[in-house]
Design a protein around this motif. Structure first.
Motif, PDB file in Angstrom:
ATOM      1  N   ARG A  54       0.838  -1.208   0.000  1.00 36.55           N
ATOM      2  CA  ARG A  54       0.000   0.000   0.000  1.00 36.55           C
ATOM      3  C   ARG A  54       0.872   1.256   0.000  1.00 36.55           C
ATOM      4  N   GLU A 103       0.839   4.010  -2.872  1.00 34.77           N
ATOM      5  CA  GLU A 103       0.508   5.393  -2.514  1.00 34.77           C
ATOM      6  C   GLU A 103       1.629   6.347  -2.926  1.00 34.77           C
ATOM      7  N   CYS A 127       1.237   6.868  -6.515  1.00 31.70           N
ATOM      8  CA  CYS A 127       0.090   7.764  -6.735  1.00 31.70           C
ATOM      9  C   CYS A 127       0.494   9.223  -6.552  1.00 31.70           C
TER      10      CYS A 127
END
Length: 145
Positions: free
Chosen positions: A92, A96, A99
């Protein structure tokens, strides 16, 4: 403090070993170094690793894709976390981070997953990714191998 940093050539052995968990054959040391060096030198590719106490627990490869008929986007070319460190938020954090990089350039982030990796599909859906299309991949081998 983040444990994510850009990959360095000396990380090639660890990155290569982690790739086994994606179902890929481990490359020779020379091939692994050549592949990583190519990505490090590329202006369209980034490889980040998650390192804890000097051990690389995961990596993500993201590249900027350019198309004639559509806007550029970032695509995750690979993501893996060592099985012993899964379900601890490392994947994650890597996604992230990717992102954030895409958001900084105001472009979308995409990922393609093998149809048989249902747990991976669920991971990306929990992160907010949506399925935009299904497709087949065709390949033609043209080398001497």
């Amino acid at each position: 403090m983040t444990n994510i940093r850009m990959a360095r050539l000396q990380d090639s052995d660890s990155i290569n070993a982690l790739s086994l968990h994606l179902g890929y054959e481990i490359a020779t040391q020379l091939v692994a170094e050549e592949r990583l060096q190519c990505l490090i030198d590329s202006s369209n590719d980034d490889v980040w690793v998650f390192e804890d106490a000097g051990i690389i627990l995961g990596w993500i490869h993201v590249y900027k894709a350019h198309r004639l008929a559509s806007a550029a986007f970032f695509e995750i070319g690979g993501l893996v976390v060592t099985p012993e460190a899964r379900n601890k938020g490392i994947g994650r954090q890597l996604v992230e981070f990717a992102c954030e990089q895409a958001q900084n350039q105001n472009i979308a982030l995409r990922v393609r997953c093998n149809a048989k990796r249902q747990d991976t599909h669920e991971f990306y859906e929990r992160m907010g990714f949506i399925t935009t299309k299904s497709q087949h991949v065709f390949e033609m081998y043209l080398g001497d191998d």
